[in-house]
Design an enzyme around this catalytic site. Structure first.
Site, PDB file in Angstrom:
ATOM      1  N   LYS A 121      49.178  33.882  37.919  1.00  0.00           N
ATOM      2  CA  LYS A 121      50.384  34.646  38.274  1.00  0.00           C
ATOM      3  C   LYS A 121      51.293  34.865  37.070  1.00  0.00           C
ATOM      4  CE  LYS A 121      51.600  31.729  41.558  1.00  0.00           C
ATOM      5  NZ  LYS A 121      50.401  30.904  41.707  1.00  0.00           N
ATOM      6  N   THR A 122      51.576  33.793  36.342  1.00  0.00           N
ATOM      7  CA  THR A 122      52.511  33.903  35.222  1.00  0.00           C
ATOM      8  C   THR A 122      51.977  34.851  34.158  1.00  0.00           C
ATOM      9  OG1 THR A 122      53.415  31.691  35.596  1.00  0.00           O
ATOM     10  CG2 THR A 122      53.675  32.609  33.391  1.00  0.00           C
ATOM     11  N   GLU A 165      56.887  37.034  39.951  1.00  0.00           N
ATOM     12  CA  GLU A 165      55.840  36.069  40.287  1.00  0.00           C
ATOM     13  C   GLU A 165      56.098  35.579  41.711  1.00  0.00           C
ATOM     14  OE1 GLU A 165      54.241  31.804  38.540  1.00  0.00           O
ATOM     15  OE2 GLU A 165      55.112  33.298  37.172  1.00  0.00           O
TER      16      GLU A 165
END
Length: 468
Positions: A121-122, A165
């Site tokens: 995600k990051t 995110e």
């Protein structure tokens, strides 16, 4: 486009303001003109970065830190009910707002992209933030890690796009209503909140159901959990589904990934045309993240060739295979990997880039519940390294679970043929690594806890060795 302050967010107080998710929201609110305050357990570069933006940051948790005119108290799921500031807020009748609700309110009136998945995600959120910024679109964004400096995990932009995110760990991603959602993968994790894969699927189904009518879901075509989720939501009305990956059935098909040292050249087939671009971090999984970002941007109407070129501007995010430095011929790299899938992916990426170099890992398990469920797989992943030092479990928000220790990982690693050294004293690790490493080696500090602090100390110790 300049959105105003959300209701009751003109004087917010953040409990745990130094955390990756909390600090980003605090920064955006400060940029929008809010009088931001908060507390954290310890001093940090993030706390200093917030102060530079006008926020008041207290160290330690005390009811006295909560200002009498606080308009709301913002908390995450990590904040315990007996926190003195939270107790004081409830006694005074100050509204208590979950981090996810605060973030959702910041997206109002904008075009949100929400990036979800068990891993990546990051990185994917960062790739979108950097590439959209490079195209002059000035997006707002909230990321779970810093791009290049403390406090760079968030930005209030003048553009119409907001990239966020979306955290599945506590189901808080159900609060968002994105125009474009990305699901990178679906695996069992966060065992304190999810008891089975069925619960995970139900949670992701709820998330995809929040996409605005006419919106787009970008989802992996190769990962089994994502494929199953796609099957489960195929009858969801008003949702356009775009798949990406190496599968021949993928809508955005990855044609080739060519390693180029610590970067990759990626070729995709999109709308019948081949498109090639560079990803400035190694590993196939990062190439997949970049293609997910590409597909999401195209779903918002951004020309694919422009976005592909801009993705080459991304040079990484802190803790995602971040080179910390070199000393005595040894490179030290920091990895946030803490789930077996992430560990395997990062170790395979480094193995592909390292050639004949030895790979040494300093691994710190994260959470007792995760170790209880996945400790064997963590140990098996360490077999990809030439040698490992395994620390005690980093508890974060959890209390110990009787009988669950790092020995579970160590035993599994040795059973898989790995060379593993247990080390209970974190301060001893620089000396241990100095005794193991030789010129040409790569050392990875790996885990989601404070193992990241060891990188500079290992470099100092290696440098002292070479000076003798």
């Amino acid at each position: 486009m300049t959105p105003g302050l959300p209701p009751a967010m003109d004087r917010p107080h953040f409990i745990g303001i130094g955390g990756a998710g909390m600090s980003g929201i605090a920064k955006i609110l400060a940029q929008r003109g809010a009088h931001v305050a908060g507390s954290d357990a310890r001093e940090s570069a993030t706390a200093d970065a917030l102060r530079e933006r006008g926020a008041t940051v207290h160290i330690g948790h005390d009811a006295a830190h909560l200002a009498t005119d606080a308009s709301a108290v913002v908390v995450s799921s990590a904040i315990r009910e007996d926190n003195p500031e939270l107790t004081a807020a409830k006694e005074r009748g100050v509204p208590v707002v979950h981090r996810s609700d605060a973030l959702a309110s910041l997206m109002t009136g904008l075009r949100p992209i929400a990036v979800a998945g068990t891993h990546g995600k990051t990185t994917t959120t960062s790739m979108l933030a950097v590439s959209l910024s490079a195209l002059g679109l000035d997006p707002s964004y909230a990321i779970g890690g810093d791009l290049d400096a403390p406090g760079s995990n968030a930005h209030h932009g003048e553009g119409e796009i907001f990239v966020a995110e979306a955290d599945e760990s506590d189901r808080s991603f159900h609060k968002y209503a994105p125009e474009v959602a990305i699901v990178l993968n679906v695996e069992l994790d966060h065992h304190a909140n999810y008891a089975s894969m069925d619960e995970i699927y139900d949670s992701f189904e709820t998330f995809t159901g929040k996409v605005v009518p006419g919106g787009t879901l970008v989802i992996a075509a190769d990962q089994s959990g994502a494929v199953e989720l796609t099957r489960r939501i195929r009858d969801l009305s008003g949702l356009k589904v775009v798949t990406y990956g190496e599968s021949e059935s993928a809508d955005v098909r990855i044609h080739k990934v060519t390693p180029r040292g610590l970067s990759s050249e990626v070729t995709v087939l999109l709308d019948g045309k081949l498109l090639t671009f560079t990803v400035s971090v190694p590993g196939r999984h990062y190439a997949h993240n970049a293609v997910a970002a590409l597909a999401a941007g195209v779903a918002l109407g951004i020309p694919a060739h422009n976005l592909a070129s801009a993705l080459g501007k991304y040079t990484g995010v802190k803790r995602r295979l971040q080179l910390k430095g070199e000393a005595a011929g040894v490179q030290v790299i920091d990895s946030y990997a803490h789930h077996p899938t992430e560990m395997n992916a990062d170790l395979e990426a480094i193995r592909g880039a390292a050639g004949d170099s030895r790979i040494l890992v300093v691994f710190q398990p994260h959470l007792f519940s995760r170790t209880q469920e996945l400790g064997v797989e963590m140990g098996q992943a360490l077999a990809l390294a030439d040698g490992s030092v395994v620390l005690d479990i980093y508890p974060a928000r959890e209390d110990p679970i009787p009988g669950i220790t790092s020995e579970l990982i160590i035993d599994a690693a040795r059973a898989a043929g790995a060379d593993v050294t247990p080390e209970h004293a974190k301060d001893a690790v620089p000396d241990v690594i100095a005794g193991m490493a030789r010129p040409g080696d790569l050392v990875l500090t790996m885990g989601a806890g404070d193992v990241t602090d060891l990188g500079p100390r290992i470099l100092d110790r290696l440098s002292n060795n070479s000076d003798r």
